[in-house]
Design a protein around this motif. Sequence first.
Motif, PDB file in Angstrom:
ATOM      1  N   ARG A   5       0.841  -1.194   0.000  1.00 56.62           N
ATOM      2  CA  ARG A   5       0.000   0.000   0.000  1.00 56.62           C
ATOM      3  C   ARG A   5       0.880   1.249   0.000  1.00 56.62           C
ATOM      4  O   ARG A   5       0.810   2.068  -0.901  1.00 56.62           O
ATOM      5  N   GLN A   6       1.727   1.360   1.007  1.00 51.72           N
ATOM      6  CA  GLN A   6       2.694   2.451   1.055  1.00 51.72           C
ATOM      7  C   GLN A   6       4.068   1.881   1.385  1.00 51.72           C
ATOM      8  O   GLN A   6       4.193   0.995   2.224  1.00 51.72           O
ATOM      9  N   ASP A 138       2.947   5.529  -2.744  1.00 52.53           N
ATOM     10  CA  ASP A 138       1.583   5.236  -2.313  1.00 52.53           C
ATOM     11  C   ASP A 138       0.853   4.589  -3.483  1.00 52.53           C
ATOM     12  O   ASP A 138       0.525   5.261  -4.464  1.00 52.53           O
ATOM     13  N   GLU A 140      -2.142   3.147  -3.499  1.00 52.56           N
ATOM     14  CA  GLU A 140      -3.561   3.501  -3.569  1.00 52.56           C
ATOM     15  C   GLU A 140      -3.746   4.833  -4.290  1.00 52.56           C
ATOM     16  O   GLU A 140      -4.630   4.980  -5.134  1.00 52.56           O
ATOM     17  N   LEU A 165      -1.984  -4.609  -4.282  1.00 54.11           N
ATOM     18  CA  LEU A 165      -2.671  -4.077  -3.099  1.00 54.11           C
ATOM     19  C   LEU A 165      -3.165  -5.187  -2.181  1.00 54.11           C
ATOM     20  O   LEU A 165      -3.154  -5.050  -0.961  1.00 54.11           O
ATOM     21  N   GLU A 166      -3.607  -6.300  -2.783  1.00 52.46           N
ATOM     22  CA  GLU A 166      -4.184  -7.380  -2.001  1.00 52.46           C
ATOM     23  C   GLU A 166      -3.222  -8.547  -1.769  1.00 52.46           C
ATOM     24  O   GLU A 166      -3.581  -9.527  -1.105  1.00 52.46           O
TER      25      GLU A 166
END
Length: 201
Positions: A5-6, A138, A140, A165-166
């Motif tokens: 995510r980050q 980032d 997202e 992301l997942e």
Amino acid sequence: MTPIRQVTSVAIPLIVNNIDTDLIIPSREMKSVSKTGLSGGLFAGWRYQEIGGRDPNPDFVLNKEKYQGAEILLTGENMGCGSSREHAAWALAEYGIRVIIAPSFNPIFYGNCVRNGILPIRLDPQPIAEAKGPITVDLEAKTVTAKNGTAWSFDLEDEARTMLLEGLDPIDLTLKRAGEIADFREKDRLARPWIYNLSVS
């Protein structure tokens, strides 16, 4: 895979064009088909004083104290060209690289990065290298931000973004549609029952 995510880290400046997979992980360092045990051979031709040795080359960027534990790699055009060996992505991931920023990537290497939990970002690395201090990636927001607040936007395909992301590999991604697959099989079984007749006469 670990979701991304980050990521906040100093960025390793290895801005060289046409870094091929044999430079990333020389064939002599590929002693198994496992995803583990490869990080020691990462950039072995540059990282060590002698071929096959393990005495660090003090001039190579990965060996400098300020970049120990860094998770972001800045590279040049056509990153990951050459052979399609997935070991290159495995070695980078095991070493701890989570993000690679380059102007362009070899398509096979790009896909191998995504499938192994490394975020490949198409951006000019030079201004990022010139920014002092750590940077924050980032996923997202699809931004790269320097300590001074300067930010750069990047694009990423929706499927690749979802996988990273997942923390999904391609099989996991397919299984997200397990319900649709089951529905299709049931409809197909009714329409073509002979396909599903597994009895042997």
